[in-house]
Design an enzyme around this catalytic site. Structure first.
Site, PDB file in Angstrom:
ATOM      1  N   GLU A 197       0.634  -1.420  -0.028  1.00 47.81           N
ATOM      2  CA  GLU A 197       0.060  -0.051  -0.069  1.00 47.81           C
ATOM      3  C   GLU A 197       0.809   1.368  -0.017  1.00 47.81           C
ATOM      4  O   GLU A 197       1.313   1.904   0.972  1.00 47.81           O
ATOM      5  CB  GLU A 197      -0.929  -0.028   1.184  1.00 47.81           C
ATOM      6  CG  GLU A 197      -0.493  -0.312   2.537  1.00 47.81           C
ATOM      7  CD  GLU A 197      -1.432  -0.390   3.445  1.00 47.81           C
ATOM      8  OE1 GLU A 197      -2.472   0.364   3.837  1.00 47.81           O
ATOM      9  OE2 GLU A 197      -1.530  -1.514   4.254  1.00 47.81           O
ATOM     10  N   GLU A 292      -3.762   0.243  -2.609  1.00 49.49           N
ATOM     11  CA  GLU A 292      -3.674  -0.897  -1.873  1.00 49.49           C
ATOM     12  C   GLU A 292      -4.133  -2.337  -2.664  1.00 49.49           C
ATOM     13  O   GLU A 292      -5.444  -2.248  -3.230  1.00 49.49           O
ATOM     14  CB  GLU A 292      -3.958  -0.933  -0.692  1.00 49.49           C
ATOM     15  CG  GLU A 292      -3.767  -2.165   0.089  1.00 49.49           C
ATOM     16  CD  GLU A 292      -4.138  -1.955   1.767  1.00 49.49           C
ATOM     17  OE1 GLU A 292      -4.898  -1.243   2.300  1.00 49.49           O
ATOM     18  OE2 GLU A 292      -3.472  -2.845   2.680  1.00 49.49           O
TER      19      GLU A 292
HETATM   20 MN    MN Z   1      -6.008  -1.222   3.769  1.00 47.12          MN
HETATM   21 MN    MN Z   2      -3.289  -2.909   4.747  1.00 49.15          MN
END
Ligand code: MN
Ligand code: MN
Length: 309
Positions: A197, A292
């Site tokens: 992420e 993400e």
């Molecule tokens: Mn997340």
């Molecule tokens: Mn995460």
């Protein structure tokens, strides 16, 4: 027969990761295409959580709707008055779980064209990280790639936020996938799921987050009774409903009146039976974008569970 069990379990785990990922990815793509301006963060969180449940998964954590300089960990309060403005940038981070196997994914929606490139940069960094993943790749090389991509595009990574390994009923399972080059690292394993992420801010930003004052995401810390019968009933409810996964006050108000739930929750936090997570704010209050995916490394590449198609 006994010898077959670990293999059977492994196959089920993978199936559950994939199913949770398909649901989370599908919901994230609807979130991406929706115009949220004028909507309240309460409506966003409740609607997105409803879409996850409708598809046969449970929520792995309360939907995060973090606006502008808030990088992460804001979820709506039961009576949350905040609404999305037509200049806002909102990170919507959602999680689905099947039998505790988690898909964690996020998208940034942006209603100010001046920040479109910030959002693109988070997506591009995530894409270039995904394209280099396979079993045995070192996490610090992934961090180096994310950092290089972000800087090349003229922006700054958030250095103290990172991806993470996932385990059953555990979102942050100990391993870290950094968003900058960092010493150490570890080899990505094909037996584990991870979330990657990248968080990105503008070049004039600090490139770090600090804890904010607001805390509206919670998780069980200990099941040890607190000698307050009402609070202990809530403690049992939390364990049965959410296990060790995060939850929000909103999720308790079906069974308790809001004010009562708030009091009991505060008691559990004071007794350290429950942990409260602060929102994370960019140190110079510059805007932050995030993208993400959840993935499982393969010998010949990567299985991204949250592709959304
Ligand atoms: Mn997340
Ligand atoms: Mn995460």
């Amino acid at each position: 027969m006994i010898l077959c069990m670990p293999l059977y379990q492994e196959i089920m785990q993978k199936e559950d990761y994939v199913k949770a990922g398909r649901i989370a990815g599908e919901v994230r793509e609807i979130v991406r295409k929706t115009d949220w301006t004028g909507k309240s963060v309460y409506d966003i969180c409740e609607w997105v959580e409803g879409e996850i449940i409708k598809r046969g998964a449970k929520c792995a954590f309360p939907v995060n709707a973090s606006i502008n300089e808030i990088a992460a960990h804001y979820t709506a309060e039961p009576d949350d008055p905040i609404t999305i403005k037509d200049t806002d940038l909102v990170k919507i981070d959602l999680g689905a779980q099947i039998n505790g196997y988690i898909a964690d994914t996020a998208v940034t929606v942006c209603y100010d064209a001046a920040f479109d490139r910030l959002v693109d940069t988070a997506e591009t960094a995530l894409g270039s990280a995904m394209s280099m993943i396979k079993t045995g790749v070192n996490a610090s090389d992934v961090g180096r790639e994310i950092e290089a991509t972000i800087k090349q595009m003229g922006f700054k990574p958030i250095a103290n936020l990172s991806g993470h390994s996932l385990e059953q009923y555990t979102i942050h399972a100990g391993r870290t996938i950094p968003n900058i080059w960092s010493v150490g690292g570890f080899s990505l394993s094909g037996d584990s799921a991870y979330a990657c992420e990248p968080f990105v801010t503008t070049s004039d930003g600090g490139g770090f987050v600090r804890n904010g004052k607001i805390k509206n995401i919670f998780a069980l810390n200990s099941r040890k009774k607190t000698k307050n019968a009402d609070a202990d009933e809530l403690l049992d409810y939390i364990w049965e409903e959410f296990n060790m996964l995060p939850f929000a006050l909103r999720w308790l108000t079906k069974k308790w009146e809001t004010q009562k739930a708030r009091e009991l929750l505060e008691h559990l936090v004071r007794k350290k039976a429950v942990q409260a997570y602060p929102i994370l704010v960019e140190v110079t209050e510059k805007r932050v974008a995030q993208a993400e995916h959840t993935f499982i490394p393969q010998d010949d590449g990567v299985l991204v569970t949250t592709t959304g198609n």
